[in-house]
Design an enzyme around this catalytic site. Structure first.
Site, PDB file in Angstrom:
ATOM      1  N   ARG A 161       7.218 -35.948  -7.476  1.00  0.00           N
ATOM      2  CA  ARG A 161       7.055 -36.884  -8.101  1.00  0.00           C
ATOM      3  C   ARG A 161       6.006 -37.977  -6.872  1.00  0.00           C
ATOM      4  NH1 ARG A 161      11.149 -35.781  -2.234  1.00  0.00           N
ATOM      5  NH2 ARG A 161       9.876 -33.927  -2.311  1.00  0.00           N
TER       6      ARG A 161
ATOM      7  N   ASP B   6       5.009 -36.780  -0.024  1.00  0.00           N
ATOM      8  CA  ASP B   6       4.488 -36.951   1.582  1.00  0.00           C
ATOM      9  C   ASP B   6       3.092 -37.482   0.892  1.00  0.00           C
ATOM     10  OD1 ASP B   6       6.690 -36.911   2.139  1.00  0.00           O
ATOM     11  OD2 ASP B   6       6.909 -34.940   2.894  1.00  0.00           O
TER      12      ASP B   6
ATOM     13  N   HIS C  27       5.019 -26.349  -0.517  1.00  0.00           N
ATOM     14  CA  HIS C  27       6.572 -26.878  -0.183  1.00  0.00           C
ATOM     15  C   HIS C  27       7.198 -25.796  -0.644  1.00  0.00           C
ATOM     16  CE1 HIS C  27      10.760 -28.591  -1.939  1.00  0.00           C
ATOM     17  NE2 HIS C  27      10.169 -29.519  -1.617  1.00  0.00           N
TER      18      HIS C  27
ATOM     19  N   SER D  90      19.186 -34.029   6.459  1.00  0.00           N
ATOM     20  CA  SER D  90      19.517 -34.873   6.458  1.00  0.00           C
ATOM     21  C   SER D  90      20.728 -35.651   5.339  1.00  0.00           C
ATOM     22  CB  SER D  90      18.898 -36.838   6.339  1.00  0.00           C
ATOM     23  OG  SER D  90      18.261 -36.099   4.384  1.00  0.00           O
TER      24      SER D  90
ATOM     25  N   HIS E  71      11.062 -33.844   8.454  1.00  0.00           N
ATOM     26  CA  HIS E  71      12.091 -34.378   7.809  1.00  0.00           C
ATOM     27  C   HIS E  71      11.417 -35.564   7.483  1.00  0.00           C
ATOM     28  CE1 HIS E  71      15.117 -34.998   4.454  1.00  0.00           C
ATOM     29  NE2 HIS E  71      16.287 -35.806   4.969  1.00  0.00           N
TER      30      HIS E  71
END
Length: 451
Positions: free
Chosen positions: A335, A381, A326, A249, A279
């Protein structure tokens, strides 16, 4: 750089205007003195794998470091929460991160408050025809489709497009880029709230409140007025504001903007990328997987050994475990840790969070034993769907829209600086497979001759 606190009494446009000359000279000096310096060599595999790992983008507002996670102007996620000012609630409003990304400095409380008031005024000024454009779509249209249509309808008010058409000098277009970007950042939550109420609440729309910060107002327009959810959304928008320029993005915003397309066109392109399953949709896939684990194993009370066998069997059958691993990080995503601590503090007994805690213990160990990935640790996620669900945001197809609201902050901050630095249009060179085969054959022949 971000550790420096800003001077009080300086507005955002004035601050950026003061910074630009030094940044332009800094970039010119880099080009003069280091323009021909070779970067880290890359391989054919890097090229084929979507340019993964190839250093080819200038992106100042954030940097992803394998051992520290995402850095905003040099500040880690924990540092941001430590130094950014708060106004209400326990978590700092995302307006502070917006100022930080745009200026490289931590705002004073007064500067953050002024920016929050400015954005609250802008959110109230969404033209009716924008909502009419969205209403022309079937209610069944995906929320991301409706979001992009709303952004494109807003584009008719682009000051950047009007300034360019009026032959405004290129070096001055950053002002209109910033004006457009602030409008997008303020108005996209309003559009997102409209879409949410249209799809999931039969069009029972909720207007913005002029007295709330950006994150709290977003929650309010969705229909959630729990102060704890306000804090959750502040935290979410801060930690998801950016993820450096290589993310689909963000790169799409940069690429389209490099053609001097206005920020609305550029950001709409980024949101089309965000709608991709690899994404923005990764959040909903991860939460669907957690729910499926709960169904298959009878809830969160499952024994660790049973969960280990379940995960092992899934991996052996060739399935991936969403939310773990990741491409760049060498540790647990900070995060994820940030939201994990939020859950521990606010709703430790949530059944899905209980399952997340066990998965955090089980999945990395099983993955390491089977050698499936280099980094088996959970990423953000793996938990965000659980957080949304706890507060009543159950609709997974809307999760990418919330991510899009957050990503407007980082991608558009960088776009302002792209225009301030007058960066050129992106035009990487490409090769075909004939070239690759010929190049590799030439390298092999040279090695044989030297031997």
């Amino acid at each position: 750089m971000g550790e420096q606190q800003d001077e009080d009494g300086v507005g955002l446009f004035e601050k950026v205007d003061l910074l630009i000359p030094a940044y332009r000279e800094r970039l010119s000096k880099i080009k003069r003195e280091h323009g021909n310096t070779e970067l880290q060599p890359h391989t054919i595999q890097n090229l084929i794998a979507g340019s993964r790992g190839i250093k080819s983008l200038l992106w100042d507002v954030s940097k992803l470091e394998p051992d520290r996670g995402i850095l905003y102007r040099g500040l880690s996620i924990p540092q941001c929460f430590s130094v950014l000012p708060s106004s209400s609630g326990e978590e700092p409003p995302v307006e502070g991160v917006l100022w930080l990304l745009l200026t490289g400095c931590v705002p004073t409380p007064a500067q953050m408050k002024d920016l929050s008031v400015d954005l609250a005024d802008r959110v109230c000024r969404v033209p009716d025809f924008v909502f009419d454009c969205i209403n022309a779509l079937p209610v069944s249209a995906h929320p991301m489709t409706q979001l992009v249509c709303g952004i494109m309808a807003l584009q008719t008010d682009s000051q950047f497009a009007r300034a360019y058409a009026s032959s405004t000098p290129t070096q001055q277009l950053w002002r209109q880029a910033l004006e457009d970007s602030l409008n997008i950042i303020a108005k996209v939550p309003r559009i997102a709230g409209f879409i949410y109420r249209r799809i999931y609440h039969e069009g029972d729309f909720i207007g913005p409140s002029p007295n709330l910060d950006l994150a709290a107002n977003f929650c309010h327009m969705l229909g959630f007025d729990d102060p704890h959810m306000y804090d959750m959304m502040r935290k979410y928008l801060v930690i998801h504001s950016d993820h450096e320029g290589g993310a689909v993005s963000a790169h799409a915003v940069r690429l389209v903007g490099s053609a001097l397309a206005d920020p609305y066109l550029a950001f709409a392109a980024g949101m089309n990328g965000c709608a991709g399953p690899l994404h923005g949709l990764a959040i909903q896939d991860s939460f669907k997987w957690i729910k499926q684990v709960s169904v298959d194993l009878g809830g969160s009370d499952v024994e660790i050994s049973v969960l280990e066998d379940y995960v092992r069997s899934k991996l052996q059958a060739g399935h991936i475990i969403p939310g773990f691993g990741h491409a760049l990080l060498k540790q647990t995503d900070p995060r994820y840790t940030c939201l994990y601590e939020f859950c521990e503090k606010n709703f430790p007994d949530d059944p899905y969070f209980q399952l997340v805690k066990k998965l955090k213990e089980v999945v990395p160990a099983v993955m390491r034993h089977q050698g499936k990935v280099r980094n088996p640790w959970p990423n953000v996620d793996a938990i965000i769907g659980v957080v949304f669900n706890h507060f009543g945001l159950h609709d997974e197809s809307f999760f990418p829209v919330v991510l899009g609201v957050a990503r407007s902050i980082g991608s558009l901050s960088q776009l302002v600086w792209d225009r301030a630095l007058c960066l050129p249009i992106e035009r990487p060179s490409t090769v075909n497979m004939d070239w690759i085969e010929a190049f590799c054959k030439s390298r092999t022949d040279n090695k044989q001759e030297q031997a």
